[in-house]
Write a protein that holds these residues in place. Structure first.
Motif, PDB file in Angstrom:
ATOM      1  N   ASP A   1      29.988   3.103  30.886  1.00 23.94           N
ATOM      2  CA  ASP A   1      29.288   1.908  31.365  1.00 23.94           C
ATOM      3  C   ASP A   1      29.914   1.348  32.640  1.00 23.94           C
ATOM      4  O   ASP A   1      29.437   0.371  33.194  1.00 23.94           O
ATOM      5  CB  ASP A   1      29.201   0.827  30.290  1.00 23.94           C
ATOM      6  CG  ASP A   1      30.552   0.264  29.874  1.00 23.94           C
ATOM      7  OD1 ASP A   1      31.592   0.646  30.455  1.00 23.94           O
ATOM      8  OD2 ASP A   1      30.567  -0.566  28.956  1.00 23.94           O
ATOM      9  N   THR A   2      30.986   1.982  33.108  1.00 22.93           N
ATOM     10  CA  THR A   2      31.689   1.516  34.298  1.00 22.93           C
ATOM     11  C   THR A   2      32.125   2.724  35.118  1.00 22.93           C
ATOM     12  O   THR A   2      32.567   3.731  34.559  1.00 22.93           O
ATOM     13  CB  THR A   2      32.936   0.689  33.910  1.00 22.93           C
ATOM     14  OG1 THR A   2      32.536  -0.382  33.055  1.00 22.93           O
ATOM     15  CG2 THR A   2      33.645   0.130  35.126  1.00 22.93           C
TER      16      THR A   2
ATOM     17  N   ARG B   1      22.529   2.158  36.601  1.00 22.97           N
ATOM     18  CA  ARG B   1      22.733   1.275  35.440  1.00 22.97           C
ATOM     19  C   ARG B   1      24.210   1.003  35.149  1.00 22.97           C
ATOM     20  O   ARG B   1      24.533   0.162  34.321  1.00 22.97           O
ATOM     21  CB  ARG B   1      22.079   1.888  34.203  1.00 22.97           C
ATOM     22  CG  ARG B   1      20.576   2.023  34.323  1.00 22.97           C
ATOM     23  CD  ARG B   1      19.954   2.455  33.011  1.00 22.97           C
ATOM     24  NE  ARG B   1      20.341   3.781  32.584  1.00 22.97           N
ATOM     25  CZ  ARG B   1      19.658   4.894  32.816  1.00 22.97           C
ATOM     26  NH1 ARG B   1      18.534   4.838  33.495  1.00 22.97           N
ATOM     27  NH2 ARG B   1      20.069   6.052  32.376  1.00 22.97           N
ATOM     28  N   ILE B   2      25.102   1.730  35.800  1.00 23.42           N
ATOM     29  CA  ILE B   2      26.528   1.640  35.521  1.00 23.42           C
ATOM     30  C   ILE B   2      27.174   0.575  36.407  1.00 23.42           C
ATOM     31  O   ILE B   2      26.910   0.502  37.604  1.00 23.42           O
ATOM     32  CB  ILE B   2      27.199   3.013  35.758  1.00 23.42           C
ATOM     33  CG1 ILE B   2      26.668   4.036  34.752  1.00 23.42           C
ATOM     34  CG2 ILE B   2      28.711   2.909  35.681  1.00 23.42           C
ATOM     35  CD1 ILE B   2      27.133   5.449  35.029  1.00 23.42           C
ATOM     36  N   ARG B   3      28.040  -0.249  35.804  1.00 21.71           N
ATOM     37  CA  ARG B   3      28.826  -1.222  36.567  1.00 21.71           C
ATOM     38  C   ARG B   3      29.764  -0.458  37.494  1.00 21.71           C
ATOM     39  O   ARG B   3      30.395   0.514  37.090  1.00 21.71           O
ATOM     40  CB  ARG B   3      29.634  -2.072  35.589  1.00 21.71           C
ATOM     41  CG  ARG B   3      30.578  -3.035  36.250  1.00 21.71           C
ATOM     42  CD  ARG B   3      31.388  -3.772  35.204  1.00 21.71           C
ATOM     43  NE  ARG B   3      32.297  -4.701  35.823  1.00 21.71           N
ATOM     44  CZ  ARG B   3      33.520  -4.917  35.385  1.00 21.71           C
ATOM     45  NH1 ARG B   3      33.974  -4.304  34.313  1.00 21.71           N
ATOM     46  NH2 ARG B   3      34.296  -5.779  36.008  1.00 21.71           N
TER      47      ARG B   3
ATOM     48  N   GLY C   1      33.858  -2.149  25.770  1.00 24.39           N
ATOM     49  CA  GLY C   1      32.850  -1.356  26.456  1.00 24.39           C
ATOM     50  C   GLY C   1      33.003   0.117  26.186  1.00 24.39           C
ATOM     51  O   GLY C   1      33.823   0.545  25.368  1.00 24.39           O
ATOM     52  N   ARG C   2      32.213   0.864  26.894  1.00 22.80           N
ATOM     53  CA  ARG C   2      32.224   2.316  26.786  1.00 22.80           C
ATOM     54  C   ARG C   2      33.280   2.879  27.745  1.00 22.80           C
ATOM     55  O   ARG C   2      33.945   2.139  28.453  1.00 22.80           O
ATOM     56  CB  ARG C   2      30.837   2.834  27.101  1.00 22.80           C
ATOM     57  CG  ARG C   2      29.798   2.290  26.092  1.00 22.80           C
ATOM     58  CD  ARG C   2      28.397   2.486  26.566  1.00 22.80           C
ATOM     59  NE  ARG C   2      27.955   3.840  26.245  1.00 22.80           N
ATOM     60  CZ  ARG C   2      26.766   4.304  26.563  1.00 22.80           C
ATOM     61  NH1 ARG C   2      25.905   3.558  27.219  1.00 22.80           N
ATOM     62  NH2 ARG C   2      26.424   5.537  26.233  1.00 22.80           N
TER      63      ARG C   2
END
Length: 150
Positions: free
Chosen positions: A45-46, A88-90, A123-124
């Motif tokens: 996610d990052t 979609r990724i931070r 988070g992931r």
């Protein structure tokens, strides 16, 4: 704790830049590499970038996601899928010189505690795209959990 996964394109003899010093350009990815990369990026996610890597890679894939790329460059459906995953990724840019890019997070100063803090956050997993200096610094601090070298 989240894993930090290094995702780096590198030559067999250790080069990450082209002869002219630039870091990246579009090139045809083998189908297996496209599929694997999409799977990896779907789990995170990052994304953490050094400034030069961020400036070389992120705008390109943002344009691909919008359908804006040179007509002579063949873009596959999997690459379009990757471009959309990446949107979609931070994105966290580790730089002391880049200006705030709006939705992007920019960290300045000592990158080791900043990345350690990212790993501790909820988070992931996190993917790392960095230049050699950033990668060496994070590797020496034992913060990279997985190395994916292409």
């Amino acid at each position: 704790m989240r894993k930090l996964i290094l995702h780096m394109t590198i030559t067999v003899d250790g080069f990450i830049a082209k002869a002219d010093g630039t870091l990246w350009e579009a090139f045809p990815w083998p189908e297996e590499m496209q599929e694997f990369t999409n799977e990896v990026f779907s789990r995170v996610d990052t994304a953490v970038y050094g400034r030069l890597t961020y400036e070389a890679i992120v705008p390109w894939w943002a344009d691909v996601a919008k359908g804006n790329y040179p007509p002579h460059v063949r873009i596959t459906e999997r690459e379009i899928e990757f471009a959309n995953i990446l949107q979609r990724i931070r994105k966290v840019v580790l730089s002391g010189t880049i200006k705030d890019e709006g939705t992007e997070v920019v960290l300045r100063g000592d990158v080791v505690p900043a990345v350690a803090e990212l790993k501790e956050a909820q988070g992931r997993d996190i993917v790392l795209h960095g230049g050699s200096g950033l990668v060496v610094e994070l590797a020496e601090a034992d913060l990279i959990d997985e190395y994916m070298l292409f």
